[in-house]
Design an enzyme around this catalytic site. Structure first.
Site, PDB file in Angstrom:
ATOM      1  N   ASN A 108       0.862  -1.186   0.000  1.00 39.22           N
ATOM      2  CA  ASN A 108       0.000   0.000   0.000  1.00 39.22           C
ATOM      3  C   ASN A 108       0.896   1.233   0.000  1.00 39.22           C
ATOM      4  O   ASN A 108       2.015   1.200   0.505  1.00 39.22           O
ATOM      5  CB  ASN A 108      -0.893   0.014   1.244  1.00 39.22           C
ATOM      6  N   HIS A 110       0.876   5.167   1.353  1.00 41.55           N
ATOM      7  CA  HIS A 110       0.161   6.010   2.316  1.00 41.55           C
ATOM      8  C   HIS A 110       0.820   7.392   2.338  1.00 41.55           C
ATOM      9  O   HIS A 110       2.052   7.488   2.404  1.00 41.55           O
ATOM     10  CB  HIS A 110       0.215   5.363   3.701  1.00 41.55           C
ATOM     11  N   SER A 137       4.825   6.842   2.255  1.00 41.09           N
ATOM     12  CA  SER A 137       5.429   5.558   2.633  1.00 41.09           C
ATOM     13  C   SER A 137       4.798   4.446   1.819  1.00 41.09           C
ATOM     14  O   SER A 137       3.582   4.442   1.614  1.00 41.09           O
ATOM     15  CB  SER A 137       5.158   5.249   4.112  1.00 41.09           C
ATOM     16  N   ASP A 146      -2.698   0.638   8.018  1.00 39.68           N
ATOM     17  CA  ASP A 146      -1.482   1.417   7.747  1.00 39.68           C
ATOM     18  C   ASP A 146      -0.351   1.048   8.707  1.00 39.68           C
ATOM     19  O   ASP A 146       0.528   1.877   8.991  1.00 39.68           O
ATOM     20  CB  ASP A 146      -1.761   2.930   7.814  1.00 39.68           C
TER      21      ASP A 146
END
Ligand code: GRF
Length: 190
Positions: A108, A110, A137, A146
């Protein structure tokens, strides 16, 4: 053979576009083979379809529980024989039903310097805190929102008079460079 990457989006998909274009370079180790969204009107889906990439919309509102939606999405992703999944503005809290089968293979991006500012409104929170820098990030997805291991970050200075919008725009430019680089690095390891 390039590694097969699926991208999950909920909106514009500018990071998805950056991944698609990086994956199309001859020397790339990966290619984006499908794009899935939980939103019928995600702009990125129309774009991906026009590009000839397989797309799938699974409307989360059609499911009674998070697990039921995650199961349906996982069935689709498994059918695409993916090596990696890249979440890119995928605005869903995912359950282990979806996360566990892809552990270590789901990334992912973020828009904060994790572990700071998990969740939403990251840029405003960084400005309100008086931070001197913000950033983005790329991390592995785990059941903690997260919260998975950070793979790489880019730092962006917070300027005088900065608004959440101006900061978001400058961070996004860095996201578009960082995500393909990290995906390439991770691809070379699997
Ligand atoms: C990006 O800032 C990403 O970091 C966050 O949501 C935004 C998505 O933008 N998770 P886009 O859909 O890739 O343009």
């Amino acid at each position: 053979m390039k590694k097969r990457v699926g991208v999950l989006i909920s909106g514009t998909g500018s990071n998805m576009k950056a991944l698609v274009s990086a994956g199309r370079e001859a020397a790339s180790l990966f290619e984006v083979v499908c794009v899935a969204s939980n939103k019928v009107d995600a702009g990125g889906i129309a774009w991906a379809r026009e590009q000839g990439i397989a797309t799938q919309v699974i409307n989360h509102k059609d499911f009674a529980t998070r697990e039921a939606f995650d199961t349906a999405l996982n069935v689709y992703l498994q059918s695409q024989r993916l090596d990696l999944i890249a979440c890119a503005g995928f605005m869903r809290i995912m359950t282990p039903v979806l996360i566990t089968p892809w552990a270590g293979r789901m990334l992912n991006i973020h828009p904060s310097l994790l572990p700071k500012y998990k969740g939403l409104h990251t840029h405003q929170r960084a400005i309100d805190a008086g931070d001197k820098e913000a950033g983005c990030s790329v991390h592995f997805v785990t059941a903690e929102l997260d919260g998975g291991a950070v793979i790489a970050q880019v730092r962006v200075p917070i300027l005088a008079g900065e608004t959440a919008e101006t900061l978001a725009a400058r961070v996004l430019v860095e996201e578009h460079k960082l995500y393909p680089e990290v995906l390439s690095d991770v691809t070379s390891l699997i």
